[in-house]
Design an enzyme around this catalytic site. Structure first.
Site, PDB file in Angstrom:
ATOM      1  N   ASP A  54       0.910  -1.199  -0.112  1.00  0.00           N
ATOM      2  CA  ASP A  54       0.015   0.143  -0.061  1.00  0.00           C
ATOM      3  C   ASP A  54       0.864   1.117   0.026  1.00  0.00           C
ATOM      4  O   ASP A  54       2.234   1.288  -0.094  1.00  0.00           O
ATOM      5  CB  ASP A  54      -1.086  -0.145   1.171  1.00  0.00           C
ATOM      6  CG  ASP A  54      -2.256   0.678   0.885  1.00  0.00           C
ATOM      7  OD1 ASP A  54      -2.320   1.685   0.610  1.00  0.00           O
ATOM      8  OD2 ASP A  54      -3.284   0.007   1.107  1.00  0.00           O
ATOM      9  N   HIS A  79      -3.311   3.157  -4.219  1.00  0.00           N
ATOM     10  CA  HIS A  79      -2.582   2.637  -3.048  1.00  0.00           C
ATOM     11  C   HIS A  79      -1.105   2.076  -3.344  1.00  0.00           C
ATOM     12  O   HIS A  79      -0.776   1.223  -2.844  1.00  0.00           O
ATOM     13  CB  HIS A  79      -3.481   1.535  -2.481  1.00  0.00           C
ATOM     14  CG  HIS A  79      -4.664   1.880  -1.901  1.00  0.00           C
ATOM     15  ND1 HIS A  79      -4.763   2.450  -0.703  1.00  0.00           N
ATOM     16  CD2 HIS A  79      -6.036   1.916  -2.402  1.00  0.00           C
ATOM     17  CE1 HIS A  79      -5.954   3.050  -0.404  1.00  0.00           C
ATOM     18  NE2 HIS A  79      -6.838   2.638  -1.251  1.00  0.00           N
ATOM     19  N   GLU A 128     -10.285   2.690  -4.907  1.00  0.00           N
ATOM     20  CA  GLU A 128      -9.883   3.718  -4.517  1.00  0.00           C
ATOM     21  C   GLU A 128      -8.956   4.421  -5.221  1.00  0.00           C
ATOM     22  O   GLU A 128      -7.762   5.138  -4.820  1.00  0.00           O
ATOM     23  CB  GLU A 128      -9.571   4.028  -2.876  1.00  0.00           C
ATOM     24  CG  GLU A 128     -10.638   3.425  -2.010  1.00  0.00           C
ATOM     25  CD  GLU A 128     -10.200   3.461  -0.722  1.00  0.00           C
ATOM     26  OE1 GLU A 128     -11.161   3.877   0.343  1.00  0.00           O
ATOM     27  OE2 GLU A 128      -9.089   3.300  -0.213  1.00  0.00           O
TER      28      GLU A 128
END
Ligand code: ACM
Length: 638
Positions: free
Chosen positions: A203, A277, A355
Site C-alpha cells: 500500500d 494505493h 480507490e
C-alpha cells in the site's frame, strides 16, 4: 438438501432438549449444526492417548491437539497410531457421511472416551477446535494449570460449514506485523474455524514482500518515519529524517507463514494493491508512475496524500498510482505476480483495484494516447484496461484474478472474482454477471471501525457494533447463492499500531463473522450468541488474546426535541442497568438509574455513564463532554 434440513431440525430440537436438561451451558462459537447432549461426562486420564493415522495432514492435527493438552494440563500425551482403544480417536472415514464435506466432522463424547470422525484432515481439525471449547477454559493456558478437573460433557455433534470462504483480512502494509505476530493472529482465528487469511501486502505505507530482481521495493518501499497519534493527520516528515520504521517478509518468511497456515488448514490470499494505493512501489521505482517528479516522493508516514472531499474516487495530492499506459508497468506486474504465484499455493491472487485516483492519469499524455489507441472513453475504462491486462498475467500463472468491487467500473475483466466492500451492491452486480463473489461489506464486516462510542474507542471514520456485525448475511436474495463463495471481515490498520490493538479490533466481532460464515442461517440468534460470546471472554483471557468489552458499554443517542437536546441511552446486550451522573462524579448503582430520555441540567459540563448487571459494574466508565454531544446533533434544517 433433505439431509441438511433434517440436521438443522435436529439442531433446533437438541438445543431445546439441552436447555431443559443441563444447568451448565455449552458456549461453542460458531454454533454447531447439530448438538445433542446426554448425561455424564468424560474426564481426561493421567496419561492421554491419541489414536490417529499417520498421514502428514492428520499429523498436524494430532500434534496440535497433543501440544494443547500437554501445555495446559501438564499431562503426558502419547500418540498411538491406530490402536484399538485410545482416549481421543481421530478417524478419517471418507465414506460414512458425505454430506458433511471436507471440513465437517462428527464429535462423540461418551463416558468411555472421545471420537472425532471426518472425511478429511481439516474436519478433524475443526472437531478438535470444538473439543477444545468443551474443555475448561484453562485449556487455553500457556503453562500447566494445577487443580482443574479436565472433564468434557457427553455430546454428539455433527457439524460442517455453511461457506467455504471464511476469511479475515489483516493489513500488514499500513503498519508492519512480524512473522511471529501473524502466526499469533492465525492461532486466534483458527479457534473459530476461519480458513482464510487475506494479507494486504502493499500500500502507500509500505511494500511488505521480497521480490527478487526488484530490490528497491523492500530496501526503500518498506520503510517510513514512525509517527503515532491520529494517522492521516501527521505533518510530512522532514526530507532528511531517517526512514527506519517498517519491515518486510523475505521469501523464506513467506514460505514459513504459508506452511504454518497450511498446518492449521488456513489458505493465505496475497494482495498487492494496484493501480492505486501504490505509493511504496512508485517511490521504489518512480518510472512506474505517469508523473515526472515522482522520484521526490516518500513512502507515506501518515501524512495527508488524498483529498476525499469529492467522494470516490479520491483526488491524489501526490501520484500514488501505477501508469496504465506504460509497458514497464506490465513487465513489473509480471515479475511480481510470477513470484507471488510461486510462493502462495492458494488459487487466488488479489490485485486490489480500490480507490484509484484518476487526476494524474487525466493529465498524462501517455494515458491520452492509450485512450485513443484502445478506444477508451473515460478513466474508468482506462482502469478496466489495466485490470484486464493484469488478469491475463495472473491467469498465465495458473491463478484466479480477484479485486475490490471498483474493478467492475469501466467493465469487469472476463473471469474476475469480486470482493464486495462498498456494501453488497458490487457483489450483487458481479454475481448477476456470473462472477464469483466474496462479501466483505463495510456495513457489517469492517473491523477497523469503532465498536462503541467514540468517547471511549480510538476514533476512526465510523462505528460498527457487535450486534450489527452479527446481522451480516452474505447471500442476497436476488443472486445465485452458488456464486457467493463466502465472506470475510477486514482489519485495516491505519490506526492499529500493534498486535494487542489488532486483537482488540478483531474480537469479539470476529466471532460474529465466524458464526455467520460457519453456522446455519436459521440457527442465528443474537441473545443466545451474545451469551456465548461472554463464555469466550475468559478463554481469551487465558489465551492472553486481547478483546474489546465494548458490547457492555452504553449506547448514546442524541436528538433534538423543540430545540432541546435529548439523550437516549440503551445497551447492546440485555438486561443491563444504566446509571449516570451530570455532576462530574463517577456513577455507581446508587446513582440515578436510566429509565427514560434525559435532558441536560443547566450548566452541566459532562455526562458520565456506566452499566451494571445486578450489583456488579460491567461496562467501562464513559465520560462525554456536553459540547461533544451537542456536536453530534443533526444540523437543524434551515
Ligand atoms: C477498501 O476498504 N478500500 C477496500
Amino acid at each position: 438438501m433433505l439431509k441438511i434440513s433434517s440436521l438443522l431440525f435436529c439442531c433446533l430440537l437438541s438445543f431445546k432438549t439441552f436447555s431443559q436438561t443441563s444447568a451448565k451451558t455449552i458456549d461453542i462459537i460458531p454454533q454447531p449444526v447439530s448438538m445433542v447432549k446426554s448425561s455424564g461426562q468424560f474426564s481426561l486420564p493421567a496419561t492421554v492417548t491419541i489414536g490417529a493415522s499417520s498421514s502428514a495432514e492428520v499429523s498436524s492435527v494430532t500434534s496440535y491437539l497433543k501440544n494443547k493438552i500437554q501445555t495446559a494440563t501438564g499431562k503426558s500425551v502419547l500418540l498411538k497410531g491406530n490402536a484399538s482403544f485410545t482416549t481421543i480417536k481421530l478417524a478419517l472415514n471418507p465414506t460414512e457421511n458425505a454430506a458433511i464435506g471436507k471440513e465437517g466432522y462428527q464429535l462423540t463424547i461418551t463416558p468411555k472416551g472421545i471420537v472425532i470422525k471426518a472425511n478429511a484432515a481439516a474436519g478433524l481439525f475443526y472437531g478438535v477446535q470444538t473439543l477444545v471449547q468443551l474443555l475448561p477454559k484453562e485449556i487455553e493456558s500457556k503453562t500447566a494449570v494445577k487443580g482443574i478437573k479436565w472433564a468434557v460433557p457427553c455430546v454428539k455433534i455433527t457439524d460442517y460449514p455453511r461457506f467455504g470462504w471464511r476469511g479475515l483480512m489483516f493489513d500488514v502494509a499500513r503498519h508492519f506485523f512480524t512473522v511471529a505476530e501473524v502466526k499469533q493472529y492465525i492461532d486466534a482465528m483458527v479457534r473459530y474455524k476461519y480458513n482464510l487469511l487475506h494479507l494486504h501486502l502493499a500500500d502507500d505505507e509500505g511494500w511488505r514482500i521480497e521480490i527478487k530482481g526488484l530490490p528497491r521495493l523492500t530496501e526503500v518501499g518498506a520503510y517510513s518515519a514512525k509517527r503515532v497519534g491520529y494517522f492521516g493527520t501527521f505533518a510530512p516528515p522532514p526530507a532528511d529524517e531517517p526512514r527506519t520504521y517498517g519491515g518486510f517478509y523475505t521469501q523464506e518468511d513467506i514460505k514459513e507463514l504459508v506452511k504454518y497456515a497450511q498446518e492449521r488448514f488456513v489458505n493465505i490470499l496475497p494482495e498487492i494493491d494496484v493501480p492505486g494505493h501504490s505509493l511504496a512501489a512508485v517511490v521504489s521505482y518512480p518510472e512506474l508512475s505517469c508523473t515526472p517528479g515522482a522520484d521526490k516522493y516518500k513512502v507515506r508516514s501518515g501524512e495527508e496524500i488524498m483529498d476525499w472531499s469529492h467522494g470516490q474516487p479520491p483526488v491524489a495530492l501526490i501520484d500514488n498510482t501505477l501508469c496504465p499506459a506504460n509497458e514497464k508497468v506490465y513487465e513489473f506486474m509480471d515479475k511480481v505476480i510470477t513470484q507471488i504465484a510461486q510462493l502462495f499455493p492458494f488459487q487466488y491472487i488479489h490485485l486490489g483495484g480500490d480507490e484509484c485516483p484518476k487526476n494524474f492519469w487525466e493529465k498524462s499524455e501517455a494515458v491520452k494516447m492509450l485512450m485513443q489507441k484502445e478506444g477508451l472513453k473515460n478513466m474508468e475504462e482506462v482502469q478496466s484496461y489495466f485490470e484486464k491486462r493484469v488478469e491475463k498475467i495472473v491467469e498465465s500463472k495458473g491463478k484466479k484474478f480477484m479485486g475490490w468491487d471498483e474493478i467492475l467500473e469501466g467493465g469487469l475483466a472476463p473471469n474476475a472474482v469480486v470482493m464486495s466492500w462498498r456494501g453488497m451492491k458490487g457483489g450483487i452486480e458481479a454475481a448477476k454477471m456470473g462472477h464469483e463473489v466474496v462479501m466483505s461489506p463495510t456495513t457489517y464486516a469492517y473491523l477497523d471501525y469503532m465498536q462503541g462510542d467514540p468517547s471511549i474507542e480510538s476514533k476512526v471514520y465510523a462505528t460498527l457494533r457487535l450486534d450489527k456485525t452479527y446481522q451480516f448475511e452474505p447471500v442476497p436474495d436476488s443472486v445465485d447463492a452458488k456464486l457467493i463463495k463466502g465472506g470475510q471481515a477486514n482489519l485495516w490498520t491505519e490506526q492499529v499500531y500493534n498486535l494487542r490493538k489488532a486483537e482488540y479490533m478483531t474480537w469479539p466481532r470476529g466471532l460474529a463473522i465466524a458464526e455467520t460464515l460457519w453456522s446455519p442461517k436459521a440457527s442465528k440468534n443474537w441473545d443466545n450468541f451474545s451469551q456465548r460470546v461472554e463464555g469466550q471472554f475468559p478463554r481469551f483471557e487465558e489465551a492472553e488474546i486481547n478483546y474489546a468489552p465494548s458490547m457492555y458499554d452504553p449506547i448514546v443517542n442524541v436528538s433534538r426535541r423543540d430545540s432541546t437536546m435529548t439523550i437516549a441511552l440503551s445497551t447492546e446486550i440485555k438486561p443491563l442497568d444504566i446509571y449516570y451522573s451530570f455532576d462530574n462524579s463517577f456513577p455507581d448503582r446508587f446513582y440515578p438509574k436510566y429509565t427514560q430520555p434525559l435532558t441536560v441540567p443547566k450548566e452541566a459540563a459532562q455526562i458520565k455513564i456506566i452499566t451494571y448487571r445486578g450489583n456488579k459494574p460491567i461496562s467501562r466508565m464513559m465520560s462525554i463532554p456536553i459540547t461533544d454531544l451537542t456536536a453530534r446533533l443533526p444540523k437543524p434544517r434551515k
